[in-house]
Design an enzyme around this catalytic site. Sequence first.
Site, PDB file in Angstrom:
ATOM      1  N   ARG A   9      15.745-157.786 -75.464  1.00 32.50           N
ATOM      2  CA  ARG A   9      15.308-157.799 -75.987  1.00 32.50           C
ATOM      3  C   ARG A   9      13.961-158.947 -76.660  1.00 32.50           C
ATOM      4  O   ARG A   9      14.054-159.511 -77.894  1.00 32.50           O
ATOM      5  CB  ARG A   9      15.926-157.124 -77.314  1.00 32.50           C
ATOM      6  CG  ARG A   9      15.381-156.501 -78.152  1.00 32.50           C
ATOM      7  CD  ARG A   9      16.568-155.584 -79.651  1.00 32.50           C
ATOM      8  NE  ARG A   9      15.760-154.699 -79.806  1.00 32.50           N
ATOM      9  CZ  ARG A   9      16.567-154.665 -81.322  1.00 32.50           C
ATOM     10  NH1 ARG A   9      17.540-154.760 -81.306  1.00 32.50           N
ATOM     11  NH2 ARG A   9      15.758-153.995 -82.018  1.00 32.50           N
ATOM     12  N   LYS A  56      13.050-152.415 -93.497  1.00 29.26           N
ATOM     13  CA  LYS A  56      12.947-151.006 -92.843  1.00 29.26           C
ATOM     14  C   LYS A  56      12.190-149.816 -92.823  1.00 29.26           C
ATOM     15  O   LYS A  56      11.526-150.074 -94.635  1.00 29.26           O
ATOM     16  CB  LYS A  56      14.236-150.288 -92.447  1.00 29.26           C
ATOM     17  CG  LYS A  56      14.579-149.050 -92.104  1.00 29.26           C
ATOM     18  CD  LYS A  56      14.211-149.128 -90.180  1.00 29.26           C
ATOM     19  CE  LYS A  56      14.739-150.090 -89.792  1.00 29.26           C
ATOM     20  NZ  LYS A  56      14.098-150.512 -88.005  1.00 29.26           N
ATOM     21  N   ASP A  97      13.989-158.024 -92.995  1.00 29.49           N
ATOM     22  CA  ASP A  97      13.306-158.844 -91.699  1.00 29.49           C
ATOM     23  C   ASP A  97      12.677-160.114 -91.652  1.00 29.49           C
ATOM     24  O   ASP A  97      12.522-160.687 -90.734  1.00 29.49           O
ATOM     25  CB  ASP A  97      12.342-157.862 -90.500  1.00 29.49           C
ATOM     26  CG  ASP A  97      13.462-156.582 -90.321  1.00 29.49           C
ATOM     27  OD1 ASP A  97      13.921-155.738 -91.274  1.00 29.49           O
ATOM     28  OD2 ASP A  97      14.337-156.776 -89.066  1.00 29.49           O
TER      29      ASP A  97
END
Lengths: 357, 357
Positions: B96, B255, B244
């Site tokens: 990732r 988000k 984040d």
Amino acid sequence: MENKFDHFDTVDFNENKDALRIIDQTLLPTELIMLDMKDEESIWDAIHTLKVRGAPAIGVAAAIGIAILTLPKADAELEEFKSEFTRIKKYLETSRPTAVNLFWALDRMERVVDNYKGESSKQLSDLLIEEARVIREEDIEVCKKIGEYGLELLKDGYGILTHCNAGSLATIKYGTATAPMYLAHEKGMNIHVFADETRPLLQGARLTAYELNAAGIDTTLICDNMSQTVMRQGKVDIIFVGCDRVAVNGDACNKIGTSMVALSAKRHNIPFYVCAPTSTIDFSIESGEEIVIEERKPEEITDMWYAEKMAPAGIKVYNPAFDVTDADLITGIITEYGIIYPPFKEGILKLKEEHNL
Amino acid sequence: MENKFDHFDTVDFNENKDALRIIDQTLLPTELIMLDMKDEESIWDAIHTLKVRGAPAIGVAAAIGIAILTLPKADAELEEFKSEFTRIKKYLETSRPTAVNLFWALDRMERVVDNYKGESSKQLSDLLIEEARVIREEDIEVCKKIGEYGLELLKDGYGILTHCNAGSLATIKYGTATAPMYLAHEKGMNIHVFADETRPLLQGARLTAYELNAAGIDTTLICDNMSQTVMRQGKVDIIFVGCDRVAVNGDACNKIGTSMVALSAKRHNIPFYVCAPTSTIDFSIESGEEIVIEERKPEEITDMWYAEKMAPAGIKVYNPAFDVTDADLITGIITEYGIIYPPFKEGILKLKEEHNL
């Protein structure tokens, strides 16, 4: 079939004027199916199960519906015709008891019956068909007028955002919030529309994105929680939304989420217009505080159309169908008689006086 | 199985300390399945396919993962052990590539290898297992500290709103935004949580509503476009969200949809707190304007989990994964070292100095 836009004659008579013809909106966006209906159960069911939805469209469907359903009694005695009319009216009223326009349209049809002084069922039946046609034409005309006033606010290259479906699928043609878009597109203007998907029932994704796209308008689908981001990015120049009810002070009740769009618009100095036929102005309500918000069932959020559960079993859900956008967040209210600007109360009462509303 | 909360040890060693154990989050909320993994393909795949997700959880999974995957070489020569470590590190980094914590955790594990002065693969392997354990414990401790500072803001009977999942499923235990809720619940306080469903991937519905409900916390699921309505109705006393990335001026990237919640909170005078471990503060970024927003694929909006298409075929979609909440909408930023209040830049730089960040 050449002009895609013509598909969205959402509610009409069939060619023979002996059936109610609607688009079955429950099958969109996967299938575009027209239904011709002549019997009362089918028409009741179409309204009840939202095959036809949107306040104006429901009203017109009921008006055409009762004109069609009383046709078989056009040869009967007038008293029999009238009592059949009354029976069907009561029956259709149970199809969606919260839809104001359903009652409004059926009451208007009833006035034709009440005012009829002749003796002929056939003649009265013809008058009902004519009244239904007029109700339908008036809706198209109102939407077109709103579109024309909205069009004056648009410039070539504009980004437009809308929420839910106040589109041609909710009315007969043009829609309310979409009317300025359709007229701009007809004039060959370049516009780009962002359609909020509108959870939980996704009218924005299923209906607005569908009808604008089918009409050839450049449309981008976003989730409801993305609208502020596209505004912040400078992609939106103006916002048009529909509404269910406007209070005298200008507070507007519309699909859940509208007020959050309005608040974001205010922050980013983007004009926010509510497209409201004067029939949606409720002169008995002073402000949005008096509006009771309908709550709908949890499954719309937890299960709707999903192959798999999208939320844990047994989770509590709150599902308000509408919200109130405070008047201070609204730039203007576009009616068929022109745009009302703040102070709204003054403008709304002036409109009432001028047009005998 | 007595204490439901213990289910959510999201990432850990198994009992024998020879496997990485995770909750398969792709099966939630329908099934709660623990996976024990010992081979590199399974671990790579678990990170890649979001079986384990959430920045802190990914970091811990990678740390435990590499400690487990190098175990078979604990009997080999040290050079062979080290080259196996390097190979696996490079491999896991491809699982990732945008996950900052993945690299952070693997780099930290690498420093153990680089700093090792002894000659024994077995000893180095033990040190790696110990380091992974410490990384995991530190995450729990950071979340608990955030929870304790957040708890001081709560009163009995409070309504709390959160967006997305910054819950124990995104970390190891407690979560960040959920930590105050879990600690309040452990203390027997009455709280009520509104969980935004968080379109398009529904982390709020699938994960937050799931974990809070499973822990016995009174939770109500709403759609994202309903948060302003519950605030307007006086049902929300405080808002906690995760993040984040925080810029030096306090702008917080989280988000998509978070900024709309913050704006509604501001309008209704509801305190809005961002729960941010100091590891999420990006001292290289002056303001949110510098943050590039990841765009994700259209199918998340048009098709996700649906039996039927929820949008017309071929419709254009814009799908930003995050948004930026401007610092002026944020009441406070809760870190493991305390709560930072405006002016944020001053507070953030002071924290940097005091804790050598």
